[in-house]
Design a protein around this motif. Sequence first.
Motif, PDB file in Angstrom:
ATOM      1  N   TYR A 168       0.867  -1.176   0.000  1.00 50.49           N
ATOM      2  CA  TYR A 168       0.000   0.000   0.000  1.00 50.49           C
ATOM      3  C   TYR A 168       0.906   1.230   0.000  1.00 50.49           C
ATOM      4  N   VAL A 169       0.752   2.075  -1.006  1.00 47.40           N
ATOM      5  CA  VAL A 169       1.642   3.210  -1.206  1.00 47.40           C
ATOM      6  C   VAL A 169       0.853   4.514  -1.145  1.00 47.40           C
ATOM      7  N   VAL A 170       1.330   5.453  -0.325  1.00 37.65           N
ATOM      8  CA  VAL A 170       0.752   6.792  -0.311  1.00 37.65           C
ATOM      9  C   VAL A 170       1.422   7.606  -1.413  1.00 37.65           C
ATOM     10  N   ASP A 171       0.623   8.110  -2.344  1.00 34.86           N
ATOM     11  CA  ASP A 171       1.126   8.960  -3.421  1.00 34.86           C
ATOM     12  C   ASP A 171       0.643  10.381  -3.157  1.00 34.86           C
ATOM     13  N   THR A 172       1.504  11.191  -2.546  1.00 35.50           N
ATOM     14  CA  THR A 172       1.091  12.549  -2.181  1.00 35.50           C
ATOM     15  C   THR A 172       0.887  13.431  -3.415  1.00 35.50           C
ATOM     16  N   GLY A 173       1.510  13.081  -4.533  1.00 32.78           N
ATOM     17  CA  GLY A 173       1.330  13.860  -5.751  1.00 32.78           C
ATOM     18  C   GLY A 173      -0.019  13.639  -6.401  1.00 32.78           C
ATOM     19  N   ASP A 174      -0.696  12.529  -6.025  1.00 28.03           N
ATOM     20  CA  ASP A 174      -1.987  12.183  -6.611  1.00 28.03           C
ATOM     21  C   ASP A 174      -3.095  12.170  -5.561  1.00 28.03           C
ATOM     22  N   TYR A 175      -2.746  12.484  -4.297  1.00 27.08           N
ATOM     23  CA  TYR A 175      -3.715  12.486  -3.192  1.00 27.08           C
ATOM     24  C   TYR A 175      -4.458  11.158  -3.116  1.00 27.08           C
ATOM     25  N   SER A 176      -3.689  10.057  -3.206  1.00 26.52           N
ATOM     26  CA  SER A 176      -4.327   8.744  -3.260  1.00 26.52           C
ATOM     27  C   SER A 176      -3.474   7.676  -2.584  1.00 26.52           C
ATOM     28  N   ILE A 177      -4.114   6.526  -2.378  1.00 28.12           N
ATOM     29  CA  ILE A 177      -3.446   5.315  -1.908  1.00 28.12           C
ATOM     30  C   ILE A 177      -3.507   4.308  -3.042  1.00 28.12           C
ATOM     31  N   GLN A 178      -2.361   3.730  -3.408  1.00 24.69           N
ATOM     32  CA  GLN A 178      -2.339   2.673  -4.407  1.00 24.69           C
ATOM     33  C   GLN A 178      -1.999   1.346  -3.745  1.00 24.69           C
ATOM     34  N   LYS A 179      -2.731   0.314  -4.118  1.00 25.07           N
ATOM     35  CA  LYS A 179      -2.460  -1.046  -3.654  1.00 25.07           C
ATOM     36  C   LYS A 179      -1.843  -1.839  -4.797  1.00 25.07           C
ATOM     37  N   LEU A 180      -0.679  -2.450  -4.554  1.00 27.35           N
ATOM     38  CA  LEU A 180       0.030  -3.245  -5.547  1.00 27.35           C
ATOM     39  C   LEU A 180       0.117  -4.679  -5.066  1.00 27.35           C
ATOM     40  N   ASP A 181       0.086  -5.639  -5.987  1.00 24.11           N
ATOM     41  CA  ASP A 181       0.219  -7.037  -5.574  1.00 24.11           C
ATOM     42  C   ASP A 181       1.687  -7.388  -5.341  1.00 24.11           C
ATOM     43  N   TRP A 182       1.961  -8.667  -5.042  1.00 32.89           N
ATOM     44  CA  TRP A 182       3.319  -9.078  -4.652  1.00 32.89           C
ATOM     45  C   TRP A 182       4.329  -8.952  -5.782  1.00 32.89           C
ATOM     46  N   GLN A 183       3.837  -8.768  -7.010  1.00 29.73           N
ATOM     47  CA  GLN A 183       4.726  -8.550  -8.150  1.00 29.73           C
ATOM     48  C   GLN A 183       4.824  -7.078  -8.535  1.00 29.73           C
ATOM     49  N   GLY A 184       4.200  -6.215  -7.751  1.00 27.19           N
ATOM     50  CA  GLY A 184       4.264  -4.784  -8.019  1.00 27.19           C
ATOM     51  C   GLY A 184       3.235  -4.291  -9.009  1.00 27.19           C
ATOM     52  N   GLN A 185       2.229  -5.126  -9.315  1.00 29.33           N
ATOM     53  CA  GLN A 185       1.195  -4.724 -10.271  1.00 29.33           C
ATOM     54  C   GLN A 185       0.021  -4.058  -9.551  1.00 29.33           C
ATOM     55  N   PRO A 186      -0.534  -2.977 -10.115  1.00 30.14           N
ATOM     56  CA  PRO A 186      -1.643  -2.267  -9.472  1.00 30.14           C
ATOM     57  C   PRO A 186      -2.870  -3.151  -9.287  1.00 30.14           C
ATOM     58  N   VAL A 187      -3.480  -3.050  -8.108  1.00 30.78           N
ATOM     59  CA  VAL A 187      -4.678  -3.826  -7.772  1.00 30.78           C
ATOM     60  C   VAL A 187      -5.863  -2.901  -7.499  1.00 30.78           C
ATOM     61  N   ALA A 188      -5.625  -1.839  -6.749  1.00 29.04           N
ATOM     62  CA  ALA A 188      -6.705  -0.939  -6.379  1.00 29.04           C
ATOM     63  C   ALA A 188      -6.141   0.441  -6.072  1.00 29.04           C
ATOM     64  N   LYS A 189      -7.051   1.413  -5.981  1.00 32.51           N
ATOM     65  CA  LYS A 189      -6.656   2.784  -5.697  1.00 32.51           C
ATOM     66  C   LYS A 189      -7.835   3.512  -5.078  1.00 32.51           C
ATOM     67  N   TRP A 190      -7.558   4.358  -4.071  1.00 34.80           N
ATOM     68  CA  TRP A 190      -8.620   5.193  -3.524  1.00 34.80           C
ATOM     69  C   TRP A 190      -8.055   6.514  -3.027  1.00 34.80           C
ATOM     70  N   GLY A 191      -8.967   7.478  -2.886  1.00 34.36           N
ATOM     71  CA  GLY A 191      -8.573   8.802  -2.412  1.00 34.36           C
ATOM     72  C   GLY A 191      -8.644   9.847  -3.508  1.00 34.36           C
ATOM     73  N   SER A 192      -8.814  11.110  -3.081  1.00 29.26           N
ATOM     74  CA  SER A 192      -8.811  12.250  -3.985  1.00 29.26           C
ATOM     75  C   SER A 192      -8.463  13.479  -3.163  1.00 29.26           C
ATOM     76  N   LYS A 193      -8.317  14.601  -3.825  1.00 29.69           N
ATOM     77  CA  LYS A 193      -7.944  15.837  -3.146  1.00 29.69           C
ATOM     78  C   LYS A 193      -9.155  16.472  -2.487  1.00 29.69           C
TER      79      LYS A 193
END
Length: 336
Positions: free
Chosen positions: A82-107
Motif C-alpha cells: 500500500y503506497v501513499v502517493d502525495t502527488g496524486d492524493y491517493s493510496i495505491q495497492k500493488l500485488d506481490w509482483q508490483g502490479q496495481p490492484v486498487a486505488k482510492w482517495g482524492s484531493k
Amino acid sequence: MAHQKIFGQTICKLSLLALLLAGCGAAPDEPNDFPPRPTDAPATPTGVAQKGKVEFIWATTGDVTPLKAPSSLTVDSDGNTYVVDTGDYSIQKLDWQGQPVAKWGSKGKGDGQFLFTFAGIALDQHGNTYVTDDVNARIQKFDPSGHFLLKWGKRGAGDGQFYAPYGVAVDRQDNVYIYDLNGYRVQKFDANGTFLAKWGKRGAGDGQFNNAIDIAVDSQGMVYIADRGNTRVQKFDPDGKFVAKLTACASPTDYFTNPGAVTTDAQDNVYVSDFTKNQICKFDKDGNFLNVWGSSGAGNGEFDGAFDMAVDGKNNVYVIDYNHNRIQMFQQPTQN
C-alpha cells in the motif's frame, strides 16, 4: 485545469523534498545550541563488511497510474503493498509482483480525501489502513477495500490534536502511534482514536526530537523514531520511556546523515534508510549491525532518495526510491 493540478503536484513534492534535504543542515528555526551534525561521515560504509548480498527483485512506478510522489508504504501478510502517493492524493495497492490492484482517495477535506504534502500509512492485524494527513491535521482509517471507517484529529496542541501528523505505526494490540512533526511529540491512541498517552518535545536530548518524520513499532511494542534533525534513531518502550539510540551504520564512525525512515521485521530487526547516502542499514533488536546495501544512481538496487521501507513475512524489503517515483523490492540472504 490540468496545468493547475500538475503545478500543485510539483509544489507538493518539492515541499517534502525540501523537508528531507533539511536533514543535511539546520532547520531554519533551529536553536543554536543544538549539537553540530557530523560532516566527516564516509560516503560508503567502512570498517564492517556486508554479511550477505541483498538481491534486487523488481521495481515499479505504478504502471497504470504512475506514482507521482510516493512518500510512505506498508505491506500486508499476502505481500500486497500500500503506497501513499502525495502527488496524486491517493493510496495505491500493488500485488506481490508490483502490479496495481486498487486505488482510492482524492484531493479535498471530506471523508476519504486528502490534502497532504506528506503522509504515513500503517496496517493493523485486520487489514485496516491508517493514513495521516498533515494539512488536514487528522488520521483516517480505512477497511481492507479502501472504504472510509473513521477519522480523528484537528489542528492544535491538545491531546488528540496535531500540527503536522506524519509517521504512523500500529502495534499488535492495535494501538496507533502518531508522530507530529511540528508538535515534536508522539501520541498513542487505541484503534478507535481514543487518546492514551504522549511523549516528546523539541530538543537534542534523549526523548526529544528535531525534524523527525517516521515511526515504527516492533512485536514487543518498542517504538522507533527516525529523528532526522538529530541524525539518529531513538528507541522507546511502549510507555514512551527512552531505551537507546542508533547514530551510525556499519561502523561507529559511519554516521547517519539523513535517517529519513525506520521499520522493523518479524524478528524485531531494525532497518534505517539514509535519504542522502542512499543506503539501507539493518540492525538486530539490540542495535548490532547486520547488513547494509544501496548506493546513489538510477539502476536496479540504486536510489535517489532512499526513503520509507516495509518488510513482508518472507523478509523481502520494499523501499521507496523517492526522486525516481518508484518502489524497489529486495530479497534478503537467509542468514540475515
